[in-house]
Design an enzyme around this catalytic site. Structure first.
Site, mmCIF file in Angstrom:
data_model
loop_
_atom_site.group_PDB
_atom_site.id
_atom_site.type_symbol
_atom_site.label_atom_id
_atom_site.label_comp_id
_atom_site.label_asym_id
_atom_site.label_seq_id
_atom_site.Cartn_x
_atom_site.Cartn_y
_atom_site.Cartn_z
ATOM 1 N N HIS A 306 0.851 -1.172 0.067
ATOM 2 C CA HIS A 306 0.077 -0.034 -0.038
ATOM 3 C C HIS A 306 0.878 1.156 -0.041
ATOM 4 C CE1 HIS A 306 -3.018 2.886 1.100
ATOM 5 N NE2 HIS A 306 -4.003 2.015 0.651
ATOM 6 N N ASP A 363 -8.040 -5.260 -0.127
ATOM 7 C CA ASP A 363 -8.515 -6.054 -1.235
ATOM 8 C C ASP A 363 -8.097 -7.233 -0.957
ATOM 9 O OD1 ASP A 363 -9.889 -3.927 -2.842
ATOM 10 O OD2 ASP A 363 -8.146 -3.360 -3.521
HETATM 11 N N1 CMC Z 1 4.409 -7.482 -5.089
HETATM 12 C C1 CMC Z 1 5.365 -7.455 -5.007
HETATM 13 N N2 CMC Z 1 6.348 -6.299 -4.807
HETATM 14 C C2 CMC Z 1 5.620 -5.280 -4.432
HETATM 15 C C3 CMC Z 1 4.280 -5.324 -4.301
HETATM 16 C C4 CMC Z 1 3.356 -6.344 -4.564
HETATM 17 N N3 CMC Z 1 2.014 -6.326 -4.416
HETATM 18 N N4 CMC Z 1 3.871 -3.907 -4.110
HETATM 19 C C5 CMC Z 1 5.145 -3.112 -3.917
HETATM 20 N N5 CMC Z 1 6.259 -3.939 -4.281
HETATM 21 C C6 CMC Z 1 7.464 -3.667 -4.299
HETATM 22 C C7 CMC Z 1 7.851 -2.748 -5.469
HETATM 23 O O1 CMC Z 1 8.340 -3.560 -6.706
HETATM 24 C C8 CMC Z 1 9.079 -1.861 -4.855
HETATM 25 O O2 CMC Z 1 10.133 -2.790 -4.951
HETATM 26 P P1 CMC Z 1 11.615 -2.072 -5.028
HETATM 27 O O3 CMC Z 1 11.626 -1.100 -4.137
HETATM 28 O O4 CMC Z 1 12.473 -3.084 -5.117
HETATM 29 O O5 CMC Z 1 11.317 -1.375 -6.402
HETATM 30 C C9 CMC Z 1 8.661 -1.689 -3.302
HETATM 31 O O6 CMC Z 1 7.620 -2.831 -3.162
HETATM 32 C C10 CMC Z 1 7.545 -0.462 -3.277
HETATM 33 O O7 CMC Z 1 6.617 -0.497 -4.192
HETATM 34 P P2 CMC Z 1 6.074 0.778 -4.898
HETATM 35 O O8 CMC Z 1 5.387 0.310 -6.081
HETATM 36 O O9 CMC Z 1 7.160 1.878 -5.012
HETATM 37 O O10 CMC Z 1 4.854 1.537 -3.774
HETATM 38 P P3 CMC Z 1 3.834 2.161 -4.212
HETATM 39 O O11 CMC Z 1 3.285 2.978 -2.864
HETATM 40 O O12 CMC Z 1 4.113 3.164 -5.312
HETATM 41 O O13 CMC Z 1 2.725 1.085 -4.660
HETATM 42 C C11 CMC Z 1 0.752 -0.370 -4.616
HETATM 43 C C12 CMC Z 1 1.606 0.754 -3.910
HETATM 44 C C13 CMC Z 1 -0.513 -0.443 -3.774
HETATM 45 C C14 CMC Z 1 0.384 0.245 -5.953
HETATM 46 C C15 CMC Z 1 1.579 -1.337 -4.914
HETATM 47 O O14 CMC Z 1 1.896 -1.992 -3.414
HETATM 48 C C16 CMC Z 1 0.908 -2.458 -5.658
HETATM 49 O O15 CMC Z 1 1.034 -2.545 -6.836
HETATM 50 N N6 CMC Z 1 0.120 -3.669 -4.886
HETATM 51 C C17 CMC Z 1 -0.407 -4.686 -5.583
HETATM 52 C C18 CMC Z 1 -2.003 -4.014 -5.876
HETATM 53 C C19 CMC Z 1 -2.951 -3.716 -5.065
HETATM 54 O O16 CMC Z 1 -3.094 -4.720 -4.222
HETATM 55 N N7 CMC Z 1 -3.450 -2.547 -4.982
HETATM 56 C C20 CMC Z 1 -4.512 -2.140 -3.874
HETATM 57 C C21 CMC Z 1 -4.125 -1.213 -3.039
HETATM 58 S S1 CMC Z 1 -5.486 -1.200 -1.616
HETATM 59 C C22 CMC Z 1 -6.764 -0.573 -2.254
HETATM 60 C C23 CMC Z 1 -6.759 0.770 -2.663
HETATM 61 O O17 CMC Z 1 -6.857 1.560 -1.669
HETATM 62 O O18 CMC Z 1 -6.688 1.106 -3.791
#
Ligand code: CMC
Length: 427
Positions: A306, A363
């Protein structure tokens, strides 16, 4: 003495005030930075950027805390109802009995949809994704309610807000009925908001249709948990679109589109699809965790991570328990829940997830409940939208009533420098 932050640039010192919120969160007010120094801040994805002051929702991602208008989400999920939470988000206080009755009466009064909207609905193929249909139908309401809402006029706002809240469950249920090629359903004013939504979804025009209270309670709780989440992607979209003074329906329609993506609300559908794929593939959990960790693979563990929570999402805790209860009460033994529990266990012990503070989010478990309630996976994100609607409206209302400037970020240009136009023969 209030705190300040100094920025030194090209030998000159600039001082900016630190703004503190009521729960102790702090930010630097750099609104005059460019004027003073010629500099802007660069923050892709707005990871460190506060776009507004807000009194609606507080969340502490490090501690896994969430409150609407000061009330902890755990208490609201246990003791309140979705309609009461709608009122709370919109008006800042829990309603008195009289206020709640007036609110409910207005929701009933507006729970019909213009006949022409049915024609628009029937223009979509039954294969259309319900979120696309919902965004279009919500936008179309502008055509049937063309009068601009006077945001400074309490009665005008009350009617605009309850009109949208009342019509949204009908539109949401109709997107489902379209996908199943079922005849459209009508609101039943004798039922409560959530009960009526269930009836709109599942009744096959049988007069004696009865909604299961277990289902109504579970949906009510899920809607409360989704009702707002401060400046997330869809709420920020609603505010940004609304900041141009585009109308309420259009701003909400934009929010629905933002929610649809798999990294936001669309994750609930993606989670179930992922769990089903794992089940079909023999349930090898470590393989999927490894795939999520592989930087050459685009796959992410859906329902994990998240932007703000660096701890267990408090909503996920409540939903995990609710999923257990619902399956038990409905007498359903779902292997997918076991896979989810197993996956959570493997991931939470894995260094990659620990280091990055990736925990299950809202989710991860919601889809398991929706599935048990007989809601198809294409409808999961619509359920999220139905829950989030009061939050979006509250954000829109607050933004308009505090007269925020039009949202307009800046950029650092990295394209070609000035060059002369090349005629076709010289390219
Ligand atoms: N599986 C594997 N790796 C992950 C995941 C995941 N679900 N989420 C984040 N990472 C890794 C990402 O690759 C990155 O790694 P590195 O530092 O080595 O590059 C690190 O963790 C930080 O991730 P980020 O993408 O920079 O974090 P963010 O804050 O931009 O993204 C997120 C948040 C929710 C988009 C992401 O965690 C994600 O894509 N999760 C899966 C989709 C999901 O479950 N979304 C629902 C969110 S809750 C409902 C809502 O409020 O929308």
């Amino acid at each position: 003495m209030s705190e300040t932050v100094k920025i030194i640039y090209q030998g000159k010192e600039y001082e900016y005030p630190v703004i503190e919120g009521t729960m102790g969160d702090k930010g630097i007010d750099i609104s005059s930075l460019r004027l003073d120094s010629g500099l802007i801040t660069l923050d892709p994805g707005y990871k460190n950027t506060g776009s507004t002051l807000s009194k609606i929702t507080y969340l502490d991602g490090e501690q896994g805390k969430l409150m609407y208008r000061g009330y902890p989400i755990e208490q609201l999920a246990e003791k309140s109802s979705f309609v009461e939470v709608q009122y709370l988000l919109l008006y800042g206080e829990l309603p008195t009995e009289v206020e709640l009755e007036k609110f409910k009466a207005s929701l009933k009064d507006y729970s019909f949809v213009n006949d022409r909207v049915r024609k628009i609905l029937n223009g979509f193929p039954s294969t259309a994704h319900p979120m696309g249909v919902l965004a279009s139908l919500t936008g179309s309401l502008t055509a049937f309610n063309p009068k601009v809402v006077d945001v400074a006029h309490a009665a005008d706002m009350f009617h605009a807000v309850t009109r949208l809240l009342a019509k949204f469950p009908i539109l949401s249920a109709w997107t489902y009925r379209l996908s199943k090629e079922l005849p459209i359903s009508e609101s039943d004013p004798s039922l409560g908001y959530v009960e009526n939504f269930c009836q709109l979804m599942f009744s096959n025009q049988k007069k004696d249709f009865k909604v299961n209270p277990v289902i109504v309670d579970a949906i009510d709780k899920l809607l409360i948990l989704h009702a707002d989440h401060e400046q997330n992607c869809s709420a920020s979209t609603v505010r940004l679109v609304g900041s141009s003074h585009a109308g309420l329906f259009t701003s909400i329609s934009a929010g629905i589109s933002a929610l649809w993506g798999a990294r936001h609300g669309g994750a609930n559908q993606a989670v179930i699809e992922m769990l089903e794929t794992i089940k079909t593939g023999g349930g090898r959990l470590q393989k999927w965790v490894d795939k999520a960790k592989d930087k050459d693979d685009e796959f992410r563990l859906m329902g994990f991570g998240h932007r703000v929570y660096k701890n267990m999402d408090p909503r996920a805790k409540i939903i995990k328990k609710a999923a257990d209860d619902v399956l038990e009460q409905l007498g359903i033994d779902d292997e997918v829940l076991d896979i989810a529990l197993g996956l959570e266990e493997v991931a939470l012990k894995d260094e990659y997830f620990i280091e990055r503070k990736l925990y299950p989010n809202v989710d991860f478990y919601s889809g398991i409940i929706y599935r048990a309630l007989g809601i198809p996976k294409e409808m999961f994100t619509v359920m999220f939208a139905l829950g989030r609607l009061p939050g979006w409206i509250a954000q829109w209302k607050e933004m308009r009533q505090t007269d925020q400037p039009i949202g307009r970020p800046r950029q650092i240009y990295t394209g070609a420098t000035t060059r002369d136009y090349l005629p076709m023969s010289e390219r």
